[in-house]
Design a protein around this motif. Structure first.
Motif, short mmCIF file in Angstrom:
data_model
loop_
_atom_site.label_atom_id
_atom_site.label_comp_id
_atom_site.label_asym_id
_atom_site.label_seq_id
_atom_site.Cartn_x
_atom_site.Cartn_y
_atom_site.Cartn_z
N VAL A 89 12.44 48.77 8.60
CA VAL A 89 11.07 48.95 8.11
C VAL A 89 10.75 50.43 7.95
O VAL A 89 10.07 50.83 6.99
N ALA A 90 11.24 51.26 8.87
CA ALA A 90 10.99 52.70 8.78
C ALA A 90 11.62 53.29 7.53
O ALA A 90 10.99 54.07 6.79
N ILE A 91 12.88 52.93 7.26
CA ILE A 91 13.55 53.43 6.06
C ILE A 91 12.85 52.94 4.81
O ILE A 91 12.64 53.69 3.84
N GLN A 256 6.79 44.16 4.67
CA GLN A 256 6.12 44.91 5.73
C GLN A 256 6.51 46.38 5.64
O GLN A 256 7.67 46.71 5.37
N LEU A 257 5.52 47.24 5.85
CA LEU A 257 5.76 48.66 6.03
C LEU A 257 5.44 49.02 7.47
O LEU A 257 4.93 48.20 8.24
N PHE A 258 5.72 50.25 7.84
CA PHE A 258 5.60 50.61 9.24
C PHE A 258 4.16 50.57 9.73
O PHE A 258 3.90 50.28 10.90
N ALA A 259 3.22 50.85 8.85
CA ALA A 259 1.82 50.80 9.26
C ALA A 259 1.40 49.39 9.63
O ALA A 259 0.52 49.19 10.47
N ASN A 260 2.04 48.36 9.01
CA ASN A 260 1.75 46.98 9.38
C ASN A 260 2.21 46.67 10.80
O ASN A 260 1.58 45.88 11.51
N ILE A 261 3.32 47.28 11.21
CA ILE A 261 3.78 47.10 12.59
C ILE A 261 2.77 47.68 13.57
O ILE A 261 2.47 47.07 14.61
#
Length: 302
Positions: A89-91, A256-261
């Motif tokens: 997800v970070a990449i 999903q992107l990291f902000a969703n996590i």
């Protein structure tokens, strides 16, 4: 009483004059007093909240009671670094932010150049500048759901591409990139336009007189001079795309992107320490990006 008050008035005026003379003679003191309120706001409220968030990233949450244990632990960061899901997800998030920045730059250059150098009438130029900012006039959610209506299967994009046998991207990662590129395009166009407007036309004419073509003039003359504006716009588009989580939910489908996590860890799982640890990722990436840009010297000319 009037005579007494009249006699007492000069010392008050004298004190005010002494204070005014003291402040006038010390420009650094005047500047410090002027900036004290905003500096207090930034240091205490902004940097203070970041410091608290960083400290809470080293706490943990009780799995049974949901309470926060204020004991030092690095487990949150170990999970982020070792779990392959978070790495993926970070990449993906960094790639999306880079693609949005490149797309916006590709669109912003011809738009800004046309408005700054081709259009001669000042009124029409100002009208184009206003048109550049029009995407900012509507609500974020309105624009997001408008793109959802256009991009869903059977939507406007599918209808427009149907005569040539093509289909729209639907909901997913490409739709997220398209929507984010639309959202942040004004933040790239306006700095580039401001840089091109300050660029003397005589330099472009001199390059043409010396035999340079359009491509060489752009590489050797225009690009180095507008690079600070490009950097300013890229900071906006890159950082805003890196931290966006709402548009992904609207048009991203299951993406999903990291902000969703970060959002899900705080809102759904009620795991504030893990959300704080995850929030260090976009902050670190933006800081690294600013450091890399600073090494180019572009920030010094902003």
């Amino acid at each position: 009483m009037t005579a007494v008050q009249t006699a007492a008035a000069p010392p008050a005026r004298t004190a005010r004059r002494r204070v005014a003379a003291f402040v006038t003679a010390r420009p650094r003191f005047r500047l410090g007093a002027l900036l004290s309120a905003p500096l207090f706001w930034i240091v205490v409220l902004y940097l203070g909240s970041l410091a608290i968030m960083l400290a809470s990233a080293f706490w943990s949450t009780n799995d049974f009671t949901g309470t926060i244990n204020h004991t030092f632990t690095t487990q949150n960061f170990k999970t982020l670094f070792t779990d392959p899901v978070y790495r993926t997800v970070a990449i993906r998030t960094v790639i999306v932010a880079v693609l949005v920045t490149l797309i916006d730059l590709t669109l912003a250059l011809p738009i800004a150049f046309f408005a700054a150098k081709v259009v001669q009438r000042r009124g029409l130029r100002y009208a184009l500048v206003v048109a550049m900012t029009m995407p900012l006039w509507a609500s974020y959610l309105v624009k997001g759901y408008a793109w959802r209506v256009m991009l869903i299967p059977g939507g406007v994009v599918d209808w427009a591409l149907k005569p040539i046998g093509l289909h729209g991207p639907g909901l997913g990662l490409p739709a997220t990139i398209i929507a984010l590129s639309y959202l942040w395009l004004p933040y790239m166009v306006l700095p580039v336009y401001a840089s091109l407007e300050r660029l003397p036309q005589s330099l472009i004419d001199a390059s043409a007189d010396l035999g340079a073509g359009a491509g060489k003039t752009f590489r050797r003359v225009v690009w180095p001079l507008i690079l600070p504006g490009v950097v300013a716009g890229s900071i906006f588009t890159f950082s805003l795309s890196l931290g966006d989580y709402i548009m992904v939910r609207i048009v991203g489908g299951k993406t999903q992107l990291f902000a969703n996590i970060i959002y899900d860890s705080f809102q759904t799982a009620s795991n504030l320490p893990f959300a704080a640890a995850a929030a260090m990722f976009p902050i670190t990436v933006v800081l690294l990006y600013l450091f890399a840009v600073r090494r180019t010297g572009a920030l010094e000319n902003l």
